[in-house]
Design an enzyme around this catalytic site. Structure first.
Site, PDB file in Angstrom:
ATOM      1  N   SER A  82       0.821  -1.215   0.000  1.00 46.82           N
ATOM      2  CA  SER A  82       0.000   0.000   0.000  1.00 46.82           C
ATOM      3  C   SER A  82       0.852   1.262   0.000  1.00 46.82           C
ATOM      4  O   SER A  82       2.006   1.254   0.439  1.00 46.82           O
ATOM      5  CB  SER A  82      -0.914   0.017   1.221  1.00 46.82           C
TER       6      SER A  82
HETATM    7  N1  SAH Z   1      -0.464  -5.259   3.961  1.00 45.09           N
HETATM    8  C1  SAH Z   1       0.310  -5.520   2.766  1.00 45.09           C
HETATM    9  C2  SAH Z   1      -0.406  -5.134   1.488  1.00 45.09           C
HETATM   10  C3  SAH Z   1      -1.365  -6.148   1.154  1.00 45.09           C
HETATM   11  S1  SAH Z   1      -2.032  -6.240  -0.444  1.00 45.09           S
HETATM   12  C4  SAH Z   1       1.671  -4.884   2.812  1.00 45.09           C
HETATM   13  O1  SAH Z   1       1.985  -4.173   3.771  1.00 45.09           O
HETATM   14  O2  SAH Z   1       2.443  -5.127   1.882  1.00 45.09           O
HETATM   15  C5  SAH Z   1      -3.340  -7.342  -0.013  1.00 45.09           C
HETATM   16  C6  SAH Z   1      -2.926  -8.753   0.291  1.00 45.09           C
HETATM   17  O3  SAH Z   1      -4.083  -9.450   0.727  1.00 45.09           O
HETATM   18  C7  SAH Z   1      -2.383  -9.516  -0.907  1.00 45.09           C
HETATM   19  O4  SAH Z   1      -1.107  -9.999  -0.617  1.00 45.09           O
HETATM   20  C8  SAH Z   1      -3.389 -10.643  -1.096  1.00 45.09           C
HETATM   21  O5  SAH Z   1      -2.831 -11.838  -1.543  1.00 45.09           O
HETATM   22  C9  SAH Z   1      -3.972 -10.787   0.300  1.00 45.09           C
HETATM   23  N2  SAH Z   1      -5.280 -11.438   0.372  1.00 45.09           N
HETATM   24  C10 SAH Z   1      -6.324 -11.359  -0.518  1.00 45.09           C
HETATM   25  N3  SAH Z   1      -7.360 -12.088  -0.079  1.00 45.09           N
HETATM   26  C11 SAH Z   1      -6.975 -12.639   1.112  1.00 45.09           C
HETATM   27  C12 SAH Z   1      -7.617 -13.501   2.048  1.00 45.09           C
HETATM   28  N4  SAH Z   1      -8.855 -13.972   1.857  1.00 45.09           N
HETATM   29  N5  SAH Z   1      -6.921 -13.873   3.138  1.00 45.09           N
HETATM   30  C13 SAH Z   1      -5.652 -13.415   3.361  1.00 45.09           C
HETATM   31  N6  SAH Z   1      -4.997 -12.620   2.503  1.00 45.09           N
HETATM   32  C14 SAH Z   1      -5.658 -12.225   1.392  1.00 45.09           C
END
Ligand code: SAH
Length: 233
Positions: A82
């Site tokens: 993000s």
């Molecule tokens: N917090 C992260 C950014 C995350 S982007 C950082 O600091 O880099 C969102 C993430 O959520 C992605 O890696 C994606 O694979 C994950 N995601 C999507 N659906 C999900 C689910 N049902 N359970 C866990 N993770 C999930």
């Protein structure tokens, strides 16, 4: 002569490394001033961790030079880290306290988890893509974080064995607030979550007070969708 050449080379190499390190710390300072403080986040603890955590270590090496830009960046598998301001804003909305136990859904690069780990006692974080979960686990271990626990699984379901949580932060967007997460929130706890059936999504903060949920709309945001909502782990 050979020794002289070697020491010259070593001197050159170490000043190159130092220069790089300084550049990143200057970029981080500018990021904090221009993107975070200037947009109204004044909490000194949050500003300090945003200044200290080395965001460039959480992006692919080829994108290091963009790590402090005012935008999200790709981290592979169609996912993103993000934008720095959004990380700071969500952290502020979570109102982290030193003794808190926090759950993050969507580990991604591990950056948000690292920011939180500097502010609370324990961070539990769930990532659905096995390769990202594994990479984040490795990186956070190398960086010395012993209070972050990474699990690969479906975050829609939360982490019931470790519940209840003082705070829950969701960094992917479900269509509705997942009921299991509401149940795993402690009385007096806060949940920060982007929710929406279309784009943009709504960033909400939910407070659990006397068993009831109070919702507050913060702003419009763009997050990757939460996957496999209905599937079990
Ligand atoms: N917090 C992260 C950014 C995350 S982007 C950082 O600091 O880099 C969102 C993430 O959520 C992605 O890696 C994606 O694979 C994950 N995601 C999507 N659906 C999900 C689910 N049902 N359970 C866990 N993770 C999930």
């Amino acid at each position: 002569m050979k020794r002289l050449f070697l020491s010259f080379f070593l001197l050159l190499f170490s000043s190159f490394c130092l220069a790089q390190r300084d550049d990143f710390s200057i970029l981080r300072k500018q990021m904090v001033e221009r993107q975070i403080k200037a947009r109204g986040i004044k909490d000194i603890h949050i500003l300090k961790v945003m200044q200290n955590v080395e965001r460039h270590k959480f992006v692919p090496p080829s994108l290091e030079k963009y790590a402090y830009d005012d935008r999200p960046l790709p981290i592979g598998y169609d996912q993103t880290i993000s934008q720095p301001y959004i990380v700071a804003l969500m952290t502020k909305l979570l109102s982290p306290k030193p003794k808190d136990k926090v759950l993050e859904i969507g580990t991604g690069s591990g950056y948000q988890a690292a920011i939180l780990a500097e502010l609370v006692e324990k961070v539990y974080t769930i990532e659905i893509i096995p390769e990202l979960a594994e990479a984040a686990k490795k990186k956070l271990k190398i960086l010395g974080y012993e209070n972050i626990f990474v699990k690969c699984g479906n975050g829609y379901l939360g982490w019931p064995e470790m519940a209840p949580f003082d705070g829950i932060i969701v960094t992917c967007s479900p269509k509705d607030v997942p009921q299991p997460l509401i149940e795993q929130l402690k009385e007096g706890g806060r949940m920060v979550i982007p929710v929406g059936k279309g784009l943009p999504q709504k960033l909400l903060v939910l407070y659990k007070k006397e068993g009831k949920i109070i919702k507050k709309y913060i702003t419009d945001v763009l997050f990757v969708p939460m996957r496999h909502k209905q599937k079990l782990n």
